[in-house]
Write a protein that holds these residues in place. Structure first.
Motif, PDB file in Angstrom:
ATOM      1  N   VAL A   1      12.510 -12.067  11.162  1.00 17.10           N
ATOM      2  CA  VAL A   1      11.418 -11.791  11.179  1.00 17.10           C
ATOM      3  C   VAL A   1      11.168 -10.186  11.429  1.00 17.10           C
ATOM      4  N   PRO A   2      11.808  -9.509  12.220  1.00 20.44           N
ATOM      5  CA  PRO A   2      11.615  -8.022  12.248  1.00 20.44           C
ATOM      6  C   PRO A   2      12.158  -7.358  11.113  1.00 20.44           C
ATOM      7  N   HIS A   3      13.189  -7.937  10.280  1.00 17.34           N
ATOM      8  CA  HIS A   3      13.234  -7.514   8.837  1.00 17.34           C
ATOM      9  C   HIS A   3      12.131  -7.528   7.890  1.00 17.34           C
ATOM     10  N   TRP A   4      11.570  -8.769   8.072  1.00 18.40           N
ATOM     11  CA  TRP A   4      10.450  -9.036   7.241  1.00 18.40           C
ATOM     12  C   TRP A   4       9.172  -7.771   7.603  1.00 18.40           C
ATOM     13  N   ILE A   5       9.034  -7.815   8.655  1.00 16.87           N
ATOM     14  CA  ILE A   5       8.238  -6.639   9.083  1.00 16.87           C
ATOM     15  C   ILE A   5       8.371  -5.266   8.414  1.00 16.87           C
ATOM     16  N   GLU A   6       9.760  -4.860   8.709  1.00 19.64           N
ATOM     17  CA  GLU A   6      10.111  -3.671   8.446  1.00 19.64           C
ATOM     18  C   GLU A   6      10.093  -3.511   6.732  1.00 19.64           C
ATOM     19  N   HIS A   7      10.381  -4.682   6.162  1.00 16.41           N
ATOM     20  CA  HIS A   7      10.512  -4.548   4.546  1.00 16.41           C
ATOM     21  C   HIS A   7       8.927  -4.643   4.098  1.00 16.41           C
ATOM     22  N   ASN A   8       8.121  -5.305   4.657  1.00 18.25           N
ATOM     23  CA  ASN A   8       6.657  -5.412   4.133  1.00 18.25           C
ATOM     24  C   ASN A   8       6.055  -4.036   4.564  1.00 18.25           C
ATOM     25  N   ASP A   9       6.468  -3.538   5.584  1.00 18.36           N
ATOM     26  CA  ASP A   9       5.853  -1.858   6.060  1.00 18.36           C
ATOM     27  C   ASP A   9       6.122  -0.932   4.996  1.00 18.36           C
ATOM     28  N   GLU A  10       7.563  -1.019   4.620  1.00 18.50           N
ATOM     29  CA  GLU A  10       8.088  -0.278   3.412  1.00 18.50           C
ATOM     30  C   GLU A  10       7.261  -0.436   2.393  1.00 18.50           C
ATOM     31  N   HIS A  11       6.814  -1.631   1.863  1.00 14.19           N
ATOM     32  CA  HIS A  11       6.171  -1.917   0.639  1.00 14.19           C
ATOM     33  C   HIS A  11       4.725  -1.085   0.943  1.00 14.19           C
ATOM     34  N   ILE A  12       4.001  -1.511   2.008  1.00 13.98           N
ATOM     35  CA  ILE A  12       2.698  -0.767   2.388  1.00 13.98           C
ATOM     36  C   ILE A  12       2.816   0.668   2.021  1.00 13.98           C
ATOM     37  N   ALA A  13       3.834   1.365   2.495  1.00 18.86           N
ATOM     38  CA  ALA A  13       3.786   2.746   2.463  1.00 18.86           C
ATOM     39  C   ALA A  13       3.842   3.248   1.061  1.00 18.86           C
ATOM     40  N   GLU A  14       4.910   2.460   0.518  1.00  9.00           N
ATOM     41  CA  GLU A  14       5.104   2.705  -1.226  1.00  9.00           C
ATOM     42  C   GLU A  14       3.632   2.418  -2.072  1.00  9.00           C
ATOM     43  N   MET A  15       2.993   1.311  -1.619  1.00  5.79           N
ATOM     44  CA  MET A  15       1.628   1.028  -2.458  1.00  5.79           C
ATOM     45  C   MET A  15       0.615   2.143  -2.139  1.00  5.79           C
ATOM     46  N   GLU A  16       0.539   2.743  -0.767  1.00  2.00           N
ATOM     47  CA  GLU A  16      -0.225   3.827  -0.433  1.00  2.00           C
ATOM     48  C   GLU A  16      -0.069   5.070  -1.189  1.00  2.00           C
ATOM     49  N   LYS A  17       1.351   5.160  -1.707  1.00  2.00           N
ATOM     50  CA  LYS A  17       1.388   6.491  -2.439  1.00  2.00           C
ATOM     51  C   LYS A  17       0.670   6.062  -3.811  1.00  2.00           C
ATOM     52  N   TYR A  18       0.903   4.946  -4.466  1.00  2.00           N
ATOM     53  CA  TYR A  18       0.281   4.620  -5.705  1.00  2.00           C
ATOM     54  C   TYR A  18      -1.278   4.564  -5.509  1.00  2.00           C
ATOM     55  N   LEU A  19      -1.743   4.152  -4.414  1.00  2.00           N
ATOM     56  CA  LEU A  19      -3.168   4.188  -4.267  1.00  2.00           C
ATOM     57  C   LEU A  19      -3.753   5.720  -4.066  1.00  2.00           C
ATOM     58  N   HIS A  20      -3.063   6.441  -3.657  1.00  2.65           N
ATOM     59  CA  HIS A  20      -3.562   8.154  -3.888  1.00  2.65           C
ATOM     60  C   HIS A  20      -3.401   8.612  -5.305  1.00  2.65           C
ATOM     61  N   ALA A  21      -2.440   8.086  -5.975  1.00  2.00           N
ATOM     62  CA  ALA A  21      -2.238   8.760  -7.260  1.00  2.00           C
ATOM     63  C   ALA A  21      -3.446   7.994  -8.156  1.00  2.00           C
ATOM     64  N   LEU A  22      -3.592   6.529  -7.898  1.00  2.00           N
ATOM     65  CA  LEU A  22      -4.838   6.114  -8.751  1.00  2.00           C
ATOM     66  C   LEU A  22      -6.205   6.903  -8.522  1.00  2.00           C
ATOM     67  N   ASP A  23      -6.604   7.078  -7.175  1.00  4.13           N
ATOM     68  CA  ASP A  23      -7.464   7.857  -6.646  1.00  4.13           C
ATOM     69  C   ASP A  23      -7.691   9.017  -7.473  1.00  4.13           C
ATOM     70  N   ALA A  24      -6.452   9.840  -7.368  1.00  2.00           N
ATOM     71  CA  ALA A  24      -6.525  11.331  -8.019  1.00  2.00           C
ATOM     72  C   ALA A  24      -6.667  11.109  -9.588  1.00  2.00           C
ATOM     73  N   GLU A  25      -6.392   9.962 -10.249  1.00  2.00           N
ATOM     74  CA  GLU A  25      -6.731   9.660 -11.581  1.00  2.00           C
ATOM     75  C   GLU A  25      -8.088   9.166 -12.030  1.00  2.00           C
ATOM     76  N   GLY A  26      -8.698   8.927 -10.808  1.00  2.99           N
ATOM     77  CA  GLY A  26     -10.226   8.548 -11.021  1.00  2.99           C
ATOM     78  C   GLY A  26     -10.131   6.768 -11.509  1.00  2.99           C
ATOM     79  N   GLN A  27      -8.966   6.244 -11.029  1.00  7.83           N
ATOM     80  CA  GLN A  27      -8.912   4.777 -11.494  1.00  7.83           C
ATOM     81  C   GLN A  27      -9.470   3.890 -10.389  1.00  7.83           C
ATOM     82  N   LYS A  28     -10.873   3.884 -10.228  1.00 11.72           N
ATOM     83  CA  LYS A  28     -11.566   3.261  -8.987  1.00 11.72           C
ATOM     84  C   LYS A  28     -11.193   1.822  -8.994  1.00 11.72           C
TER      85      LYS A  28
END
Length: 75
Positions: free
Chosen positions: A14-41
């Motif tokens: 369970v702690p491993h799953w939390i850590e792993h999921n949080d890592e994916h969230i952080a990665e997705m947030e990077k892509y979210l910022h890139a999508l916003d920057a490119e106007g991909q609403k």
């Protein structure tokens, strides 16, 4: 070969799953910022929705982790 008891497994997984999921969230947030920057609403909104769901999963896993009884992982 001896099977690992369920609660011992969950105390590790369970702690491993939390850590792993949080890592994916952080990665997705990077892509979210890139999508916003490119106007991909539309894609950015889908990404926000996914992040929200993944965050909810981490919250549920945290509740699960809090409800697990501490056990010795040795032996």
């Amino acid at each position: 070969m001896m099977a690992i008891p369920l609660m011992k497994k969950l105390n590790v997984l369970v702690p491993h799953w939390i850590e792993h999921n949080d890592e994916h969230i952080a990665e997705m947030e990077k892509y979210l910022h890139a999508l916003d920057a490119e106007g991909q609403k539309e894609l950015a909104q889908h990404c926000r929705d996914v992040i929200a769901q993944m965050t909810a999963v981490s919250e549920k896993l945290t509740v699960m982790a809090q409800q697990l009884k501490p056990i010795s992982l040795r032996g």
